[in-house]
Design an enzyme around this catalytic site. Structure first.
Site, PDB file in Angstrom:
ATOM      1  N   SER A 223      40.369  19.947 132.941  1.00 27.38           N
ATOM      2  CA  SER A 223      41.816  19.866 132.837  1.00 27.38           C
ATOM      3  C   SER A 223      42.276  20.598 131.590  1.00 27.38           C
ATOM      4  CB  SER A 223      42.260  18.402 132.780  1.00 27.38           C
ATOM      5  OG  SER A 223      43.661  18.302 132.710  1.00 27.38           O
ATOM      6  N   HIS A 237      49.372  24.750 133.179  1.00 22.71           N
ATOM      7  CA  HIS A 237      48.552  23.558 133.384  1.00 22.71           C
ATOM      8  C   HIS A 237      47.579  23.831 134.518  1.00 22.71           C
ATOM      9  CE1 HIS A 237      48.013  19.981 136.091  1.00 22.71           C
ATOM     10  NE2 HIS A 237      47.477  19.511 134.992  1.00 22.71           N
ATOM     11  N   GLY A 396      40.542   1.243 126.659  1.00 21.32           N
ATOM     12  CA  GLY A 396      39.445   2.108 126.264  1.00 21.32           C
ATOM     13  C   GLY A 396      39.666   3.577 126.531  1.00 21.32           C
ATOM     14  N   ARG A 398      40.874   7.463 126.052  1.00 26.92           N
ATOM     15  CA  ARG A 398      40.962   8.349 124.894  1.00 26.92           C
ATOM     16  C   ARG A 398      42.412   8.841 124.774  1.00 26.92           C
ATOM     17  NH1 ARG A 398      36.625  10.537 122.623  1.00 26.92           N
ATOM     18  NH2 ARG A 398      37.628  12.571 122.411  1.00 26.92           N
ATOM     19  N   GLU A 400      44.145  10.244 122.375  1.00 32.03           N
ATOM     20  CA  GLU A 400      44.366  11.588 121.844  1.00 32.03           C
ATOM     21  C   GLU A 400      44.148  12.652 122.922  1.00 32.03           C
ATOM     22  OE1 GLU A 400      45.574  12.590 118.877  1.00 32.03           O
ATOM     23  OE2 GLU A 400      45.966  10.466 118.579  1.00 32.03           O
TER      24      GLU A 400
END
Length: 438
Positions: A223, A237, A396, A398, A400
């Site tokens: 991604s 994207h 849990g 991520r 960021e």
């Protein structure tokens, strides 16, 4: 000649542009040699990415993608040629040519000749990991070379722990050509909780759920999101992924592919739109004549901001739960689509620095509109995108990595509307209704 969006303040130092925009040969399959030249991009910053929506988020993202309903297409064509648009352009006597526009396209269906170590008889999950890691490296190299600031992607390798998989996050920021970006790979496995399994069964009636209610799964994906510095260069994207559920003995039970790629310009440019859509349509047509029409419509409907009544960008393709043609055929479709990403995108970035006879905004106008449009991009990602929402709600995850999809800078103004007849209004009109480009 008129330079696209280059004001007098941005003309200084053009003799150094060769250091900023040179794009060395990434690989013969992507970029064919053409003369390296110079360019100055004033202050630039770099790309930006979209990561998988956390571990389980990527795994179950295919379940969360829902249609937003049909979008009306009964408006007149909002993209006629503009006459007497009040804009400012600056004559220059230098043409930056560092970003290559000559692209070499590998033959469709040649993935086994392109990707080292890829063999047809390997399990699909293993082939996808090899394929996605290869293109992560290729795209990272392409962006670093195009930026030519000497900056490199940060590499963050992570693990879910307990032998449950992990991923490689690559992040780039504050380059010469690209403001922010990221290219993320993940491959995870584990057991889906009963609630997630029930959502999946809505689209996969043949799922066999163990008595425990938890269903073993495997998922991998690549991604990315890229946000250029120049307001005439579009953001992009891309996401391609593979998902399978497993029997208790570890063999594959159900499987499907998903993904797509879409373009988000600050200022609409017909040439960029046609080029981007044509390359991906060629891939679709090579595999199934119905793919492009189906997947473009899906993209038009998904990448839409309902509370604004406008699209995030000019679309591309989007698909999910794709398994109608068999694993090998669908794998090759995804591989061919990945091979077209760099050639479909970098020419649009290059054209942002080329001279043009078309009207272009003054620098301060372009910067202002760029902030507004990136505000809309942020709105879609946080308020509409189901993968982002699921990732933020998953313990849990991520965070960021999930929020790397956002641009570094964005702005909002109360009740802002572009003035009629301006280049900004033209772009806003294009985004109200889906367009046909090829």
């Amino acid at each position: 000649m008129l330079c696209r969006g280059v004001s007098a303040s941005r003309v200084r130092g053009l003799s150094q542009l060769s250091k900023h925009l040179a794009l060395p040969r990434i690989s013969p399959r992507f970029i064919q040699s053409s003369s390296q030249a110079s360019t100055n991009a004033s202050r630039s910053r770099l790309i930006a990415v979209a990561a998988s929506a956390g571990a389980v988020a990527l795994a179950v993202s295919s379940v969360l993608i829902l249609d937003n309903g049909p979008i009306k297409n009964d408006a007149p064509d909002p993209t006629p040629a503009l006459n007497a648009v009040p804009v400012t352009t600056t004559p220059v006597d230098y043409v930056p040519t560092g970003l290559k526009t000559e692209v070499g396209l590998p033959p469709l269906g040649s993935v086994y000749d392109i990707v080292p170590g890829l063999q047809k008889d390997l399990p699909t999950r293993q082939k996808m990991e090899i394929l996605l890691k290869y293109y992560q490296n290729e795209i990272v190299a392409a962006i670093e070379h195009a930026d030519s600031s000497g900056r490199q992607f940060i590499r963050d390798e992570w693990s879910r722990g307990q032998n449950a998989g992990g991923g490689i996050t690559r992040v780039f920021q504050d380059g010469q050509v690209f403001e922010k970006g990221g290219v993320n790979f993940s491959a995870i496995h584990g057991s889906l909780p009963p609630a997630a399994v029930q959502r999946m069964k809505a689209n996969h009636k043949d799922l066999k759920v163990p008595e425990s209610g938890a269903l073993p799964f495997y998922a991998c994906g690549l991604s990315l999101v890229i946000h250029p510095e120049h307001y005439l260069a579009p953001s992009v994207h891309m996401n391609y992924r593979y998902f399978e559920t497993l029997n208790e003995d570890g063999t594959t039970q159900a499987w499907w592919f998903g993904g797509g790629q879409d373009l988000t310009p600050i200022y609409f440019d017909k040439q960029d739109a046609v080029h981007f859509h044509k390359l991906i349509k060629d891939v679709c047509d090579h595999h199934d004549a119905s793919y492009y029409g189906r997947f473009k419509k899906w993209a038009d409907e998904y990448f839409f901001i309902p509370f604004r009544g406008e699209a995030r960008g000019i679309g591309g393709i989007f698909f999910d739960d794709l398994n109608e043609k068999g694993q090998e055929e669908t794998f090759q479709f995804v591989a061919d689509a990945l091979s077209r990403f760099v050639p479909s995108y970098l020419p649009a970035v290059r054209r942002a620095y080329e001279p043009s006879t078309e009207p272009r905004p003054a620098d301060h106008e372009g910067r202002h509109w760029q902030g507004i449009r990136r505000g809309r991009y942020t709105e879609f990602n946080l308020a509409v995108d189901r993968g982002t929402q699921f990732g933020l709600q998953t313990p849990g995850s991520r965070i960021e990595s999930i929020l790397m999809t956002l641009p570094k800078q964005a702005s909002w103004e109360y009740n802002y509307h572009p003035k009629p007849g301006t280049l900004e209004a033209k772009t806003a009109d294009v985004l109200k209704y889906p367009q046909e480009y090829v």
